[in-house]
Design a protein around this motif. Structure first.
Motif, PDB file in Angstrom:
ATOM      1  N   CYS B   3       0.854  -1.187   0.000  1.00 36.22           N
ATOM      2  CA  CYS B   3       0.000   0.000   0.000  1.00 36.22           C
ATOM      3  C   CYS B   3       0.892   1.240   0.000  1.00 36.22           C
ATOM      4  O   CYS B   3       1.809   1.349   0.818  1.00 36.22           O
ATOM      5  N   ARG B   5       0.108   4.098   0.847  1.00 33.30           N
ATOM      6  CA  ARG B   5      -0.243   5.049   1.889  1.00 33.30           C
ATOM      7  C   ARG B   5       0.273   4.587   3.257  1.00 33.30           C
ATOM      8  O   ARG B   5       0.678   5.396   4.072  1.00 33.30           O
ATOM      9  N   CYS B   6       0.236   3.258   3.505  1.00 34.35           N
ATOM     10  CA  CYS B   6       0.605   2.803   4.848  1.00 34.35           C
ATOM     11  C   CYS B   6       1.576   1.620   4.852  1.00 34.35           C
ATOM     12  O   CYS B   6       1.924   1.134   5.914  1.00 34.35           O
ATOM     13  N   CYS B  22      -4.057  -0.929   0.471  1.00 35.70           N
ATOM     14  CA  CYS B  22      -4.605  -1.994   1.299  1.00 35.70           C
ATOM     15  C   CYS B  22      -6.119  -1.731   1.412  1.00 35.70           C
ATOM     16  O   CYS B  22      -6.594  -0.695   0.954  1.00 35.70           O
ATOM     17  N   CYS B  25      -7.084   1.677   3.267  1.00 29.61           N
ATOM     18  CA  CYS B  25      -6.704   2.883   2.530  1.00 29.61           C
ATOM     19  C   CYS B  25      -7.493   2.977   1.224  1.00 29.61           C
ATOM     20  O   CYS B  25      -7.779   4.068   0.746  1.00 29.61           O
TER      21      CYS B  25
HETATM   22 ZN   LIG Z   1      -2.842   1.195   3.506  1.00 30.97          ZN
END
Ligand SMILES: [Zn+2]
Ligand code: SF4
Ligand SMILES: [Zn+2]
Lengths: 73, 299
Positions: B3, B5-6, B22, B25
């Protein structure tokens, strides 16, 4: 591995990457989702012989007929 | 793949945004895209009541789900088209979703209320089913919104739907259709405001949204859709998208930014030609509206 979608069931042998599977089936990556068990997998995921895979079409043809003149949609 | 973002393992890649997400997100991304569309095109004000047109398919159920998650007061309306088994099954998906969410779903059944189904209408008019279906939907969904006192009617048209319609309209240079292919059509006399909050979402993302949120929807196609023009346009656009990720979004979103403002005059002229149907009072540019004509032909 066992492949299924709403219309048919096939056996394919693994291991195989998702993107390769989709192109072997002659499908567009834009037009399907690949689901292993009950989760989505990305194109680089490797599928194994014992996996149960759903190839789900995502394109719907719900027509948007052009509206009759003046009958604003 | 991770992911972006994370850094958790990703479940979906969105090539046109050069990103992957994910589950968590991805849901966040979907809500953000819808919020952006709503804000940019002034679709829905925070305290307004929304009626969502529900077909039982992925787009409309996901739209309803997102609007509820964004805290809008959103009810659904399901239109029974009388397409045998298909209509029954899609209605049960709509009802099941409403039940699990504790949301309110209105049912308008065309055969029960008007005595015909879409296949009968197609036979009587000797035209493709989608043509009778489209005009019935426009008429009856608008009526449901007006009668129910809703501020706005929302439909689940996604980026792929809109790009395919745009492609068709451009191929034939239907300037008047282009002028009204808008994500937000303001309310006018007899018409509720109509909005398309999913214009920034690809069709594949909507299906993925339903998988992630475990929303059951009718996967199979309407049996009347086979071979229709928009399916062909979608295929062509997806071939381009394969090679150039982002092509569909650029095609459609740039149309909104660059082209539509030039067509405001055309849209205004058309609006000024609209009067009221002498039978049902619905807005129409002709004496009798298309739906009343259809009822007369089939009846
Ligand atoms: Zn994520
Ligand atoms: S495919 Fe055509 S007939 Fe079927 S629901 Fe969509 S518009 Fe109606
Ligand atoms: Zn009428």
């Amino acid at each position: 591995m066992h492949l299924h979608n709403p219309k048919r069931d096939v056996e394919v042998s693994g291991p195989l990457r998702v993107n390769d599977l989709v192109s072997q089936l002659g499908l567009s990556r834009e037009a399907v989702l690949v689901i292993r068990g009950d989760s989505l997998v990305t194109g680089d995921a490797k599928l194994d012989d014992h996996d149960d895979i759903e190839i789900r079409p995502v394109i719907s043809g719900g027509a948007q007929p052009r509206s009759a003149r003046g009958a604003r949609p | 793949m991770r992911c972006k973002r994370c850094t958790e393992p990703a479940i979906i890649e969105i090539r046109r945004h050069r990103t992957s997400f994910c589950s968590e997100c991805f849901l966040h991304h979907c809500r953000e895209q819808v919020r952006r569309a709503i804000d940019k095109h002034r679709m829905i004000a925070p305290d307004e009541r929304v009626l969502v047109a529900i077909s039982g398919g992925k787009d409309s159920l996901a739209l309803w789900d997102i609007l509820l998650d964004l805290d809008y007061e959103a009810d659904g309306v399901y239109l029974g088209l009388g397409i045998d088994d298909y209509s029954k099954r899609s209605q049960s998906f709509a009802e099941r979703y409403a039940d699990t969410r504790g949301a309110k779903l209105h049912i308008v059944d065309i055969p029960a209320e008007h005595g015909f189904g879409i296949p009968d209408a197609a036979r009587a008019t000797k035209r493709v089913p989608c043509s009778a279906c489209g005009l019935s939907k426009r008429h009856l969904l608008n009526r449901a919104a007006i009668d129910g006192g809703y501020d706005v009617l929302a439909t689940g048209h996604n980026l792929d739907d809109e790009a395919a319609v745009l492609f068709g309209n451009v191929l034939q240079w239907h300037v008047d259709y282009l002028a009204r292919q808008r994500p937000m059509l303001p309310a006018t006399d007899g018409f509720a405001r109509r909005v398309k909050p999913l214009i920034r979402m690809g069709e594949r993302e909507m299906a993925a949204y339903c998988v992630v949120k475990r929303i059951d929807y009718i996967v199979e196609e309407c049996p009347m859709a086979a071979g229709n023009r928009h399916l062909r346009y979608k295929e062509v656009l997806n071939q381009i998208e394969e090679r150039t990720p982002g092509a569909k979004a650029t095609f459609y979103l740039q149309f909104l930014n660059e082209m539509l403002p030039h067509l405001d005059q055309v849209a205004a002229e058309e609006r000024s030609m609209v009067g009221a149907c002498s039978r049902c009072g619905a807005p129409s540019s002709q004496e009798i509206c298309a739906f009343c004509k259809l009822v007369e032909k089939v009846g």
